[in-house]
Design a protein around this motif. Structure first.
Motif, short mmCIF file in Angstrom:
data_model
loop_
_atom_site.label_atom_id
_atom_site.label_comp_id
_atom_site.label_asym_id
_atom_site.label_seq_id
_atom_site.Cartn_x
_atom_site.Cartn_y
_atom_site.Cartn_z
N LEU A 666 46.81 48.53 40.97
CA LEU A 666 47.53 47.84 41.80
C LEU A 666 47.16 46.23 41.57
CD1 LEU A 666 51.07 48.40 43.53
CD2 LEU A 666 50.42 47.64 41.44
N ASN A 667 45.36 46.63 42.63
CA ASN A 667 45.09 45.12 43.14
C ASN A 667 44.42 44.80 41.71
OD1 ASN A 667 45.65 46.18 45.23
ND2 ASN A 667 43.93 47.27 45.58
N MET A 668 43.65 45.67 40.37
CA MET A 668 42.99 44.98 39.39
C MET A 668 43.90 44.49 38.70
SD MET A 668 41.91 49.10 37.40
CE MET A 668 43.33 49.04 35.88
N LEU A 669 45.44 45.04 38.93
CA LEU A 669 45.85 44.49 38.25
C LEU A 669 47.00 42.86 38.44
CD1 LEU A 669 48.80 47.60 36.58
CD2 LEU A 669 46.72 45.86 35.29
N ASN A 670 45.60 42.46 39.87
CA ASN A 670 46.42 41.36 40.53
C ASN A 670 47.77 41.43 40.84
OD1 ASN A 670 45.56 38.28 41.63
ND2 ASN A 670 46.67 37.30 39.42
N ALA A 671 48.39 42.06 41.46
CA ALA A 671 50.03 42.47 42.11
C ALA A 671 49.51 41.80 43.37
CB ALA A 671 49.59 44.11 42.53
N ARG A 672 49.70 40.99 43.47
CA ARG A 672 49.51 39.80 44.49
C ARG A 672 50.58 40.22 45.88
NH1 ARG A 672 48.54 33.54 44.95
NH2 ARG A 672 46.85 34.30 43.95
N TYR A 673 52.28 40.25 45.27
CA TYR A 673 53.54 40.44 45.89
C TYR A 673 53.80 41.63 45.52
CZ TYR A 673 52.98 35.56 47.49
OH TYR A 673 52.89 34.73 48.02
N PRO A 685 47.17 41.32 50.03
CA PRO A 685 45.72 40.68 50.59
C PRO A 685 44.77 41.49 50.00
CG PRO A 685 46.22 42.24 52.21
CD PRO A 685 47.82 42.08 51.33
N GLU A 686 44.77 42.27 49.19
CA GLU A 686 43.88 43.21 48.46
C GLU A 686 43.86 42.87 47.08
OE1 GLU A 686 43.95 47.50 49.27
OE2 GLU A 686 42.72 46.98 51.99
N ALA A 687 44.98 42.84 46.56
CA ALA A 687 45.25 41.45 45.02
C ALA A 687 43.53 41.02 44.60
CB ALA A 687 46.44 41.21 44.69
N LEU A 688 42.88 41.44 43.49
CA LEU A 688 41.84 41.12 43.30
C LEU A 688 42.27 39.90 41.92
CD1 LEU A 688 40.15 44.12 42.14
CD2 LEU A 688 39.74 43.11 44.27
N GLY A 689 42.95 39.09 42.66
CA GLY A 689 42.90 37.76 41.24
C GLY A 689 42.22 37.84 40.13
N ASN A 690 42.66 36.51 39.56
CA ASN A 690 42.40 36.98 38.69
C ASN A 690 41.63 37.45 37.43
OD1 ASN A 690 43.76 33.37 39.23
ND2 ASN A 690 45.56 35.11 38.14
N ALA A 691 40.67 37.21 38.21
CA ALA A 691 39.01 37.64 37.28
C ALA A 691 38.11 38.34 38.58
CB ALA A 691 38.24 36.23 36.63
N TRP A 692 36.82 38.42 38.24
CA TRP A 692 35.90 38.62 39.15
C TRP A 692 34.16 39.38 38.66
CZ3 TRP A 692 40.55 41.32 39.29
CH2 TRP A 692 40.31 42.61 38.02
N PHE A 693 33.36 38.96 39.93
CA PHE A 693 32.19 39.76 38.74
C PHE A 693 32.82 41.24 39.16
CE2 PHE A 693 30.72 35.13 38.18
CZ PHE A 693 30.92 35.36 36.68
N SER A 766 42.23 40.23 35.43
CA SER A 766 42.88 40.88 36.00
C SER A 766 44.07 41.18 34.48
CB SER A 766 44.07 41.17 36.49
OG SER A 766 44.16 39.46 36.58
N GLU A 767 44.10 40.78 32.76
CA GLU A 767 44.22 40.98 32.01
C GLU A 767 44.47 42.33 31.23
OE1 GLU A 767 46.51 38.28 30.96
OE2 GLU A 767 45.60 36.83 33.08
#
Length: 857
Positions: A666-673, A685-693, A766-767
């Motif tokens: 879920l976190n890698m899919l950027n599930a913020r809610y 709070p652990e959602a990884l956002g739109n992109a990350w290194f 996360s696309e």
């Protein structure tokens, strides 16, 4: 005036028929269509929800997005809103075929107009053609799918008859009418319901073979060959006119549940696999053999399990029947037992349920049987064989020997589910052969002795079936279904949990003879009532034809009685499944078509461009897609890899069995809610956002290893990828504190990022990865996109500051659209040539007639 009517009789009859069709279509949906009231059908609502992001983007920018993030973390819109630039060249035809009526009256009109054209092309009298058109247009299944929102399926079926009209005319030597076949082929394919088009390829094959046999018998094989060649060109043009939709659907299907199975080794091996969908999925909706008699007796299995009411599907139940209330008034059941009946559906067929039966009309059924005897020639046999073919295949899992043969030897058959829908073939062939039979009787009005036995047998068999339904309704199967027993077990279990003793619980179950008897009485009563109804209709039809054949009635009166009988029969049955109560008043449809929940309101306070929502209780629903970019959703052709992720990880949330690994997904899919089972929204709070290194990429040899790795890697630091992507992604350096990647702009088909890294790293987005259509650039220079974590995108970004842009604009869309435009223009030119040639012949014929009249004078 009389001379005018005589000279232009065919035109006057055609226009008169269209006027009648328009009046009937308008009346059926009056006053709702004229007042702008809406059905808000379930499938239509789903389409609105999942297409909202693309629609809003188009309205804001004037551009069309071929990608949406509204559902399943992102997917193409090829099967959501398949509109292409070339489409604008022919959409006006829908308005013409619908006689300019308001929706949904235009839909019924479209269905009748197409069949009317076919019967006129077969040289039937205009009033016989009109009766046939009414029978086809008001066949119950077509009205039911309007209520269900299967609009494009409906439109596809509406264009089938005129397509076949063009084919038949061409085989009669009128080669220019191949343009008519091309035009309507283009229109039915454009409706984008491949399954219906596929089914009617069997009909076209049957018609072609029948015409071949006739040509061989008449020694006209050369004409047949020329017509076949012309029709092949027409078919190619009709297909090419839809090149964008067909090609993109074909390519897209390779990545979906419809086109291939998962690359993963099944957790539980199944013997149900085919080259397409699994057998259980294909045959989930199958018609019971006894239910086939709904073609004659609509309530043979209780009618519908649900019907549209005020914009929602409402389950039918036995407790609401007037007969159930009478039982309570007589003391045969008490109020609590009637309450039990409210849990029991009126429908008692297969457990999947239905929105209504396939009913072609009692008199049409009898006339079809008559046509099997009195109509001669190979076309009759083609229609009979096709009818039996569709009925047997509609049985699906109830006749697996035939289904297995089709799945094994017939290309593409395994790509489609809901096999009972192949009954649309019977709904076409039965009214057609019935009209041919009526035409034969009317053409030979004084041949009572010749056709007496045929009429007696066909109507006698029909009346016999109705009599059995009236007197012995249990002949068609038990009134207690498997679904009833499951519900009964649930009710009993609930009562026991509430503290009732076993004896009391049995009083409110099928073990209570009073309840069992009440269910049987109510359901068999529905069968008997409809059987009697059909019996009466057939008797009136039989009497009318008999009187006509005995010279007791005129042609006009006979046609009027038969037409009114067919219309009244189907009109009243259809009102059971789609009526004024199904519509939502126009003043109540203002505002968003999907209601907001409290959780939706809370999440929408967050105005960030791009994040996702995991709605656990509505994971499989389309509704949340109207407001959010969803982890879940609803679509019948989702990406296979995403279905794998659902099966292995995401579905665990709906079962309440999620693990840390599932949360990582879920976190890698950027599930913020996250919306929990109580409908409460909370920020993750652990959602990884739109992109990350990431620090490193682990390469593996198989899809199984790639999926398995998701159970133990930390996706914020490590990615797993198939070794095929090693040349594209290489290795990632360890991140430094200052490394950043930020999304700077968002559109469903264009994403921009600003990046900074000290050493150069692999960035995970996360696309959802899609193998074609998406292109990436780094500072304007092309960059390759790799796949990591089974279904996410990744790019190796060099050190320094950069702009990364990803766009979705498949090149094949533009080339196929050009081909489509050229094909459409060629079809229009061919139509113009055909019309011009016809006008020339009409003028020449009239000049000849005038000269002959002058000579006589």
């Amino acid at each position: 005036m009389q001379d005018f009517l005589k000279k232009y009789n065919s035109i006057v009859s055609f226009v008169g028929g269209l006027i009648v069709i328009a009046a009937i279509s308008f009346a059926f949906f009056y006053p709702d269509a004229s007042e702008g009231n809406q059905l808000r059908q379930h499938d239509t609502q789903q389409g609105i929800a999942i297409g909202q992001e693309a629609k809003a983007y188009s309205e804001a920018t004037g551009e069309v997005s071929r990608w949406t993030n509204s559902l399943f973390s992102g997917m193409p819109t090829f099967q959501i809103s398949p509109s292409y630039p070339s489409s604008s060249l022919y959409t006006w035809i829908n308005t013409v075929m619908g006689l300019g009526l308001p929706t949904p009256s235009s839909l019924i009109a479209m269905m009748m107009v197409g069949f009317f054209i076919l019967l006129l092309a077969m040289k039937m009298r205009w009033y016989v053609a009109l009766i046939g058109a009414i029978a086809y247009g008001f066949s119950s299944y077509f009205v039911i799918i309007i209520g269900a929102g299967h609009i494009w399926k409906f439109v596809t079926l509406a264009y089938i008859p005129p397509t076949i009209a063009g084919i038949m005319l061409c085989y009669r030597g009128r080669y220019l009418t191949g343009a008519l076949a091309a035009l309507f082929t283009m229109m039915q394919i454009s409706s984008n319901h491949v399954q219906m088009t596929y089914y009617f390829l069997f009909v076209i094959a049957g018609v072609t073979i029948a015409c071949l046999i006739k040509a061989l018998n008449e020694g006209n094989i050369r004409r047949w060959a020329i017509a076949t060649a012309v029709l092949a060109i027409a078919g190619i043009l009709g297909i090419a006119a839809n090149a964008p939709s067909l090609y993109l659907t074909y390519e897209y299907s390779k990545e979906t549940m419809r086109g291939r199975h998962s690359e993963l080794t099944p957790v539980t091996p199944s013997a149900q696999s085919t080259k397409g969908l699994d057998k259980d999925y294909i045959t989930q909706y199958s018609y019971q053999p006894s239910e086939t008699f709904s073609l004659l007796i609509p309530d043979i299995k209780g009618g519908a399990s649900a019907r549209p009411e005020k914009g929602r599907m409402t389950a039918t139940n036995l407790g609401e029947l007037p007969a159930a209330k009478k039982m309570m008034d007589k003391g045969e059941i008490d109020s609590l037992q009637q309450q039990y009946l409210s849990y029991m559906s009126q429908y008692f067929g297969d457990p999947e349920g239905t929105n209504g039966p396939v009913y072609v009309g009692a008199l049409i059924f009898a006339l079809f049987l008559l046509g099997c005897v009195v109509v001669k020639g190979p076309m009759k046999w083609a229609l009979v064989i096709l009818t039996i073919f569709s009925i047997v295949l509609a049985w699906g899992r109830h006749a697996m020997i035939f289904t297995d043969i089709m799945l094994s030897i017939v290309p593409m058959y395994s790509k489609f589910r809901t096999v009972e829908s192949i009954l649309v073939i019977a709904e076409f062939t039965m009214p057609l052969l019935a009209a041919m039979a009526l035409q034969r009787i009317i053409d030979e009005p004084h041949s009572f002795d010749r056709y007496r036995k045929a009429v007696y047998w066909s109507f006698g068999i029909t009346l016999g079936i109705c009599a059995i339904g009236f007197c012995i309704p249990e002949f068609f199967g038990s009134a207690i279904s498997d679904n009833d027993r499951e519900i009964d077990t649930m009710i009993t279990g609930s009562l026991l949990q509430q503290g009732y003793d076993a004896s009391t619980a049995r009083q409110f179950s099928l073990q209570n003879p009073a309840i069992y008897s009440a269910i049987e009485s109510l359901r068999y009563g529905m069968v008997s009532s409809d059987a009697l109804r059909s019996f009466i209709i057939v008797v009136i039809g039989f009497a009318t034809l008999t009187f006509y054949m005995r010279r007791k009635l005129s042609i006009a009166l006979t046609a009027a009685v038969i037409g009114i009988l067919v219309l009244t029969d189907l009109y009243l049955v259809n009102k059971r499944y789609l009526s004024h109560d199904s519509f939502v008043a126009k003043q109540l449809t203002v505002g968003a078509p999907i209601a907001k929940t409290a959780a939706d309101e809370m999440i929408l306070q967050d105005k960030d461009m791009n994040y996702r929502v995991m709605d656990i209780p509505r994971f499989y629903s389309a509704d949340p897609s109207y407001y959010h970019k969803m982890i879940g959703g609803y679509h019948a052709a989702k990406l296979t890899r995403y279905q794998d992720l659902i099966d292995r990880h995401l579905a665990n949330f709906t079962r309440g069995t999620e693990t840390d690994a599932d949360w990582n997904v879920l976190n890698m899919l950027n599930a913020r809610y996250i919306i929990d089972m109580q409908g409460q929204a909370m920020r993750n709070p652990e959602a990884l956002g739109n992109a990350w290194f990431i620090d490193r990429v682990d390469y593996v040899d198989s899809p199984d290893a790639e999926m398995d790795a998701l159970s133990f890697i930390d996706p914020s630091k490590t990615a797993v990828a198939d070794k095929r992507f090693s040349e594209i992604l290489g290795q990632s350096s360890t991140k430094t504190d200052g490394d950043t990647i930020i999304e700077t702009s968002y559109a469903p088909n264009r994403l921009s990022y600003r990046t900074h890294s000290a050493k150069g790293n692999v960035a995970v987005f996360s696309e959802i990865f899609f193998p074609w259509g998406w292109e990436a650039t780094i500072d304007g220079n092309k960059a390759d996109i790799g796949r990591v974590n089974y279904l996410l995108r990744a790019i190796n970004i060099p050190a320094g500051d950069h702009e990364v842009v990803m766009t979705f604009d498949p090149k094949s869309l533009h080339s196929t659209d050009t081909l489509a435009k050229v094909s459409i223009i060629l079809i229009y030119l061919a139509i113009a040539a055909a019309i011009g040639f016809s006008i020339k012949n009409i003028i020449a014929a009239h000049r000849t007639d005038d000269k002959n009249q002058t000579k006589k004078i």
